[in-house]
Design a protein around this motif. Structure first.
Motif, mmCIF file in Angstrom:
data_model
loop_
_atom_site.group_PDB
_atom_site.id
_atom_site.type_symbol
_atom_site.label_atom_id
_atom_site.label_comp_id
_atom_site.label_asym_id
_atom_site.label_seq_id
_atom_site.Cartn_x
_atom_site.Cartn_y
_atom_site.Cartn_z
ATOM 1 N N PRO A 116 -16.497 79.006 9.325
ATOM 2 C CA PRO A 116 -16.223 80.360 8.745
ATOM 3 C C PRO A 116 -16.691 80.514 7.472
ATOM 4 O O PRO A 116 -17.495 81.509 7.045
ATOM 5 N N LYS A 117 -17.037 79.005 6.963
ATOM 6 C CA LYS A 117 -17.233 79.312 5.414
ATOM 7 C C LYS A 117 -19.008 79.079 5.247
ATOM 8 O O LYS A 117 -19.344 79.308 4.138
ATOM 9 N N SER A 118 -19.231 78.825 6.113
ATOM 10 C CA SER A 118 -20.746 78.437 6.218
ATOM 11 C C SER A 118 -21.596 79.239 7.107
ATOM 12 O O SER A 118 -22.801 79.431 7.489
ATOM 13 N N ASN A 119 -20.554 80.765 7.531
ATOM 14 C CA ASN A 119 -21.433 81.995 8.628
ATOM 15 C C ASN A 119 -20.773 83.268 8.209
ATOM 16 O O ASN A 119 -19.176 83.262 7.723
ATOM 17 N N ASN A 120 -21.800 83.927 8.640
ATOM 18 C CA ASN A 120 -21.175 85.555 7.630
ATOM 19 C C ASN A 120 -21.430 86.522 9.472
ATOM 20 O O ASN A 120 -21.594 87.265 8.918
ATOM 21 N N ILE A 121 -21.798 86.156 9.873
ATOM 22 C CA ILE A 121 -22.218 86.339 11.676
ATOM 23 C C ILE A 121 -20.943 87.122 11.383
ATOM 24 O O ILE A 121 -21.437 88.478 12.107
ATOM 25 N N SER A 122 -20.201 87.442 11.756
ATOM 26 C CA SER A 122 -18.912 88.012 11.337
ATOM 27 C C SER A 122 -18.613 89.277 11.059
ATOM 28 O O SER A 122 -18.047 90.248 11.527
ATOM 29 N N ASP A 123 -19.361 89.247 9.689
ATOM 30 C CA ASP A 123 -19.882 90.287 9.392
ATOM 31 C C ASP A 123 -20.488 91.355 9.305
ATOM 32 O O ASP A 123 -20.092 92.845 9.287
ATOM 33 N N SER A 124 -20.817 91.306 10.890
ATOM 34 C CA SER A 124 -21.719 92.351 11.496
ATOM 35 C C SER A 124 -21.034 92.708 12.829
ATOM 36 O O SER A 124 -21.114 93.885 13.543
ATOM 37 N N LEU A 125 -20.578 92.226 13.220
ATOM 38 C CA LEU A 125 -19.605 92.020 14.526
ATOM 39 C C LEU A 125 -18.681 93.776 14.637
ATOM 40 O O LEU A 125 -18.011 93.516 13.639
ATOM 41 N N GLU A 126 -18.860 94.107 15.686
ATOM 42 C CA GLU A 126 -18.117 95.057 15.819
ATOM 43 C C GLU A 126 -16.911 95.554 16.865
ATOM 44 O O GLU A 126 -17.058 94.625 17.646
ATOM 45 N N ARG B 139 -17.961 87.819 23.236
ATOM 46 C CA ARG B 139 -17.463 87.641 22.532
ATOM 47 C C ARG B 139 -16.481 88.592 21.561
ATOM 48 O O ARG B 139 -16.393 88.174 20.812
ATOM 49 N N LYS B 140 -15.461 88.796 23.212
ATOM 50 C CA LYS B 140 -13.974 89.827 22.176
ATOM 51 C C LYS B 140 -13.640 88.565 22.038
ATOM 52 O O LYS B 140 -11.907 88.739 21.178
ATOM 53 N N ILE B 141 -13.507 87.102 22.781
ATOM 54 C CA ILE B 141 -12.200 86.451 22.113
ATOM 55 C C ILE B 141 -12.719 85.280 21.122
ATOM 56 O O ILE B 141 -11.883 84.801 20.334
ATOM 57 N N PHE B 142 -13.781 86.059 21.150
ATOM 58 C CA PHE B 142 -14.274 85.418 19.812
ATOM 59 C C PHE B 142 -13.741 86.153 18.198
ATOM 60 O O PHE B 142 -13.577 85.980 17.341
ATOM 61 N N GLU B 143 -14.173 87.901 18.460
ATOM 62 C CA GLU B 143 -13.210 88.444 17.663
ATOM 63 C C GLU B 143 -12.066 88.523 17.355
ATOM 64 O O GLU B 143 -11.753 88.351 16.112
ATOM 65 N N TYR C 250 -21.816 99.492 35.149
ATOM 66 C CA TYR C 250 -20.351 99.319 35.840
ATOM 67 C C TYR C 250 -19.472 99.060 33.781
ATOM 68 O O TYR C 250 -20.525 98.623 32.805
ATOM 69 N N ASP C 251 -18.854 99.852 33.928
ATOM 70 C CA ASP C 251 -18.397 100.108 32.519
ATOM 71 C C ASP C 251 -17.440 99.520 32.649
ATOM 72 O O ASP C 251 -15.842 100.234 32.708
ATOM 73 N N PHE C 252 -16.662 97.663 31.976
ATOM 74 C CA PHE C 252 -15.795 96.916 32.120
ATOM 75 C C PHE C 252 -14.969 97.115 31.334
ATOM 76 O O PHE C 252 -15.256 97.532 29.718
ATOM 77 N N VAL C 253 -13.530 97.177 31.091
ATOM 78 C CA VAL C 253 -12.566 97.702 30.371
ATOM 79 C C VAL C 253 -12.505 96.282 29.885
ATOM 80 O O VAL C 253 -11.513 95.270 30.698
ATOM 81 N N ILE C 254 -12.615 95.992 28.655
ATOM 82 C CA ILE C 254 -12.097 94.472 28.310
ATOM 83 C C ILE C 254 -10.846 94.132 27.020
ATOM 84 O O ILE C 254 -11.630 95.300 26.007
#
Length: 207
Positions: A197-207, A120-124, A23-27
């Motif tokens: 956010p100060k000790s993480n840079n994982i968000s830099d790779s999120l698309e 992932r979407k709610i995190f973004e 399924y191609d869910f719409v999020i």
């Protein structure tokens, strides 16, 4: 040894999982146009808590409506337009903390990977709206803990959570609230996890 019925159930489950994974869910970010789905979301949240016997605190429809109107929620649909999942965020202590809460997936769409996509979407969304805030999550679910860990969350003590009384008021509708109160809000069955956010840079790779 598995019985014939066990093997049959497993086969059916695997088949359903493969079908739904296709399924191609719409999020998308929830808006006022999604208010129609609030009752279904609330009912499914409560029935899920009862079925699992875990501590999911109930959320009033008015709160979910507010979240949708303010653009602080994520909602998911199957390709045919059927509601499939939901989650929302809340701000605490004047923006110091943001919570990712209320993650729920409709029964027929579970075990499809949808929960992880919503997480992932709610995190973004949290990072986009409140980039300097600490994001936290309270859960008894191993699957959610794993998703949190992949996003950069780390287990923390309850002392590292907000002191906001309104936040703790939300726990009163949880079946585990007596445990929380007996421990003076220092511990409970939920695992607390925090993203700094100060000790993480994982968000830099999120698309």
């Amino acid at each position: 040894m598995k019985t014939i019925q066990d093997r049959t159930d497993t086969a059916v489950f695997s088949l359903n999982e493969k079908v739904y994974e296709s399924y191609d869910f719409v999020i998308e970010e929830a808006t006022a146009k999604h208010i129609f789905y609030i009752n279904e979301i609330c009912e499914e949240t409560l029935s899920s808590a009862k079925a699992r016997g875990t501590g999911i605190s109930g959320r009033p429809p008015e709160l979910l409506e507010k979240k949708m109107k303010e653009g602080e929620a994520i909602i998911a649909f199957a390709p045919d337009g059927k509601w499939a999942g939901f989650a929302f965020i809340s701000l605490w202590e004047n923006g110091k903390y943001v919570s990712n809460s209320g993650l729920i997936v409709a029964p027929e769409f579970r075990h499809t990977g949808l929960a992880k996509k919503i997480k992932r979407k709610i995190f973004e969304l949290s990072r986009k709206k409140y980039p300097k805030a600490h994001i936290f999550s309270l859960t008894t679910g191993l699957a959610v803990m794993k998703m949190n860990h992949e996003l950069g969350f780390e287990p923390v003590t309850y002392s590292e959570l907000p002191n906001d009384e309104l936040f703790w008021e939300n726990c009163k509708s949880c079946i585990n609230c007596p445990i929380l109160l007996s421990k003076e809000r220092k511990n409970c069955l939920c695992t607390a996890m925090l993203y700094d956010p100060k000790s993480n840079n994982i968000s830099d790779s999120l698309e």
